[in-house]
Write an enzyme that holds these catalytic residues in place. Structure first.
Site, PDB file in Angstrom:
ATOM      1  N   CYS A  94      -4.829   2.482  -3.605  1.00  0.00           N
ATOM      2  CA  CYS A  94      -3.576   3.024  -3.032  1.00  0.00           C
ATOM      3  C   CYS A  94      -2.410   2.077  -3.275  1.00  0.00           C
ATOM      4  CB  CYS A  94      -3.718   3.321  -1.543  1.00  0.00           C
ATOM      5  SG  CYS A  94      -4.988   4.511  -1.158  1.00  0.00           S
ATOM      6  N   LYS A 149     -10.376  -0.592  10.733  1.00  0.00           N
ATOM      7  CA  LYS A 149     -10.587  -1.772   9.870  1.00  0.00           C
ATOM      8  C   LYS A 149     -10.962  -2.994  10.694  1.00  0.00           C
ATOM      9  CE  LYS A 149      -7.125  -0.303   6.471  1.00  0.00           C
ATOM     10  NZ  LYS A 149      -7.872   0.161   5.297  1.00  0.00           N
ATOM     11  N   ASP A 161       3.309  -4.399   8.158  1.00  0.00           N
ATOM     12  CA  ASP A 161       2.100  -3.606   7.980  1.00  0.00           C
ATOM     13  C   ASP A 161       0.920  -4.554   8.213  1.00  0.00           C
ATOM     14  OD1 ASP A 161      -0.187  -2.419   7.023  1.00  0.00           O
ATOM     15  OD2 ASP A 161       0.690  -1.738   5.127  1.00  0.00           O
ATOM     16  N   HIS A 173       0.869  -1.175   0.000  1.00  0.00           N
ATOM     17  CA  HIS A 173       0.000   0.000   0.000  1.00  0.00           C
ATOM     18  C   HIS A 173       0.912   1.233   0.000  1.00  0.00           C
ATOM     19  CE1 HIS A 173      -2.767   2.933   1.857  1.00  0.00           C
ATOM     20  NE2 HIS A 173      -3.760   2.136   1.517  1.00  0.00           N
ATOM     21  N   GLN A 194      -4.258  -5.056   7.178  1.00  0.00           N
ATOM     22  CA  GLN A 194      -5.260  -6.005   6.664  1.00  0.00           C
ATOM     23  C   GLN A 194      -5.277  -7.329   7.419  1.00  0.00           C
ATOM     24  OE1 GLN A 194      -7.628  -5.297   4.684  1.00  0.00           O
ATOM     25  NE2 GLN A 194      -6.919  -3.367   3.832  1.00  0.00           N
TER      26      GLN A 194
HETATM   27  N1  PMP Z   1      -1.604  -0.745   4.597  1.00  0.00           N
HETATM   28  C1  PMP Z   1      -2.547  -1.519   4.065  1.00  0.00           C
HETATM   29  C2  PMP Z   1      -2.181  -2.906   3.616  1.00  0.00           C
HETATM   30  C3  PMP Z   1      -3.857  -1.044   3.940  1.00  0.00           C
HETATM   31  O1  PMP Z   1      -4.792  -1.824   3.398  1.00  0.00           O
HETATM   32  C4  PMP Z   1      -4.166   0.257   4.389  1.00  0.00           C
HETATM   33  C5  PMP Z   1      -5.572   0.825   4.265  1.00  0.00           C
HETATM   34  N2  PMP Z   1      -6.179   0.609   3.037  1.00  0.00           N
HETATM   35  C6  PMP Z   1      -3.141   1.021   4.942  1.00  0.00           C
HETATM   36  C7  PMP Z   1      -1.880   0.491   5.041  1.00  0.00           C
HETATM   37  C8  PMP Z   1      -3.385   2.398   5.443  1.00  0.00           C
HETATM   38  O2  PMP Z   1      -4.287   2.379   6.506  1.00  0.00           O
HETATM   39  P1  PMP Z   1      -4.858   3.736   7.101  1.00  0.00           P
HETATM   40  O3  PMP Z   1      -5.571   4.419   5.982  1.00  0.00           O
HETATM   41  O4  PMP Z   1      -5.787   3.308   8.179  1.00  0.00           O
HETATM   42  O5  PMP Z   1      -3.701   4.505   7.589  1.00  0.00           O
END
Ligand code: PMP
Length: 394
Positions: free
Chosen positions: A351, A213, A187, A111, A190
């Site tokens: 993203c 999430k 990270d 991401h 997910q």
């Molecule tokens: N890493 C991953 C794998 C994600 O899926 C996301 C959210 N889509 C993020 C980071 C960023 O999370 P946040 O928007 O809550 O900061």
């Protein structure tokens, strides 16, 4: 609590088929109630005053903090509450004492929130090595290992892909990092909501996750550190042992990372979300989503004109499935799903623009993602509506 009985706690599921939990999950009534209770019954600042409400609020906040830490198996380390995963990763990028010539290894599966902070470090003379998955999105751990050099300070990898849903073998990667003397950041945005997480068993140095999430409120997340070896992002009220006009000494414990008033209601809500998931059991969550994911993949892959992305990228998966419909833009598909069947999905690059380019999908994909409140019938409605859409498109 039986997973089948949770739906009444999520009023949005009455009228809509919410298949966008990878972006943000719905939140159940007990989480909202826990936050409202703080605001209406014992609202006060924490870690500061000595009056009765300050005492109650401080105890509840500390208990919530401990409960969140325990949910990820992090009792032996340091947890700081952040706004989200992005802020947690940013705190690591900003808090390590980088030297010119240091290197970071990451992957093309990431991401943007686990890629851009490292790319920005190039301005400080840090080199970034990006490991490419194969054309289907599968990552060879040998490729990752080969990218680690003596100068590699940090390896930063996602636990589960927010595009393909594939789960990476983070325990194995942690072992490699330990052997090679590199720190390891996971990270967990997910993974934390969907699979049992034990940061001690993984053996990582930093673990980042988002509260919103995993049934919790927006504006909450966490950074867990094996050792408190980062410079804090902020210094100020609540984070010191002592201060004078000449300088200050930071608090020895977790407080040093939480300058300023923390999101008290949010942290209490996030702890309630963790308790809610525990009542169901993370193994039950995992089994439920494995069943739904298999049905989703089989149903979509069988449709003419529909391609599931990363089918061969790995077998260990969370309930995140990306697909395209021939001849249609993903946004168009998402819009029709909403209008025709009240099915809410994400569309676009999620993203993950570099990954999309790599997979040959510059317009991105449609992404359906499940959670504890998702039913088999909802998956079938999605599949039936996509079938209709693809027939029209052909
Ligand atoms: N890493 C991953 C794998 C994600 O899926 C996301 C959210 N889509 C993020 C980071 C960023 O999370 P946040 O928007 O809550 O900061």
């Amino acid at each position: 609590m039986r997973i089948e009985d949770c739906r009444t706690d999520f009023p949005i599921t009455r009228d809509l088929i919410y298949l966008d939990s990878a972006a943000t999950s719905l939140t159940p009534k007990p989480v909202v109630q826990a936050m409202v209770e703080y605001d209406l019954r014992y609202r006060a600042n924490v870690g500061r005053g000595v009056h009765r409400l300050a005492n109650v609020a401080t105890h509840r906040y500390r208990d919530a903090h401990d409960a969140i830490k325990s949910f990820i198996g992090g009792e032996g380390g340091t947890l700081t509450i952040t706004r989200n995963t992005t802020e947690a990763i940013g705190a690591v990028a900003a808090g390590l004492d980088w030297k010119k010539g240091d290197r970071v290894v990451t992957t093309l599966l990431e991401h943007h929130s686990n890629l851009l902070p490292w790319l920005r470090l190039r301005e400080r003379g840090v080199a970034v090595d990006i490991v490419r998955p194969n054309s289907d999105g599968g990552l060879e751990i040998a490729d990752l290992e080969a990218a680690i050099r003596d100068e590699t300070r940090l390896v930063a990898v996602t636990h589960a892909s927010n595009v393909l849903g594939t789960v990476l073998p983070v325990r194995e990667i942690a072992g490699i990092c330990r052997d090679r003397g590199a720190k390891f950041l996971v990270d967990g945005a997910q993974s934390t909501p969907h699979i049992p997480v034990d940061v001690a068993a993984i053996g990582c140095d930093y673990f980042c996750f988002s509260g919103h999430k995993m049934l919790g409120p927006t504006g909450t997340g966490g950074l867990w550190m094996r050792r408190p070896d980062l410079e804090p992002l902020h210094v100020g009220g609540g984070s010191i042992e002592s201060a004078s006009s000449d300088g200050y000494t930071l608090a020895p414990g977790e407080e040093r990372y939480e300058a300023g008033t923390p999101p008290v209601a949010g942290t209490i809500g996030l702890a309630r979300a963790a308790a809610y998931l525990r009542e169901i059991g993370m193994d039950a969550v995992r089994r439920h989503e494995e069943r739904l994911t298999a049905r989703l993949i089989d149903g979509l892959a069988a449709l003419d004109g529909v391609t599931v992305a990363g089918l061969d990228a790995g077998t260990d998966r969370i309930g995140v499935v990306s697909f395209t419909v021939e001849g249609m833009h993903p946004h168009e598909v998402a819009q029709i799903l909403d209008e025709a069947s009240a099915v809410l999905v994400r569309s676009g690059h999620h993203c993950c623009q570099p990954l999309m380019e790599h997979l040959g999908l510059p317009d991105g994909t449609v992404r359906a993602s499940t959670y504890i409140y998702t039913t088999t019938e909802e998956i079938d409605t999605l599949i039936a509506t996509v079938e209709e859409i693809s027939r029209r498109a052909i």
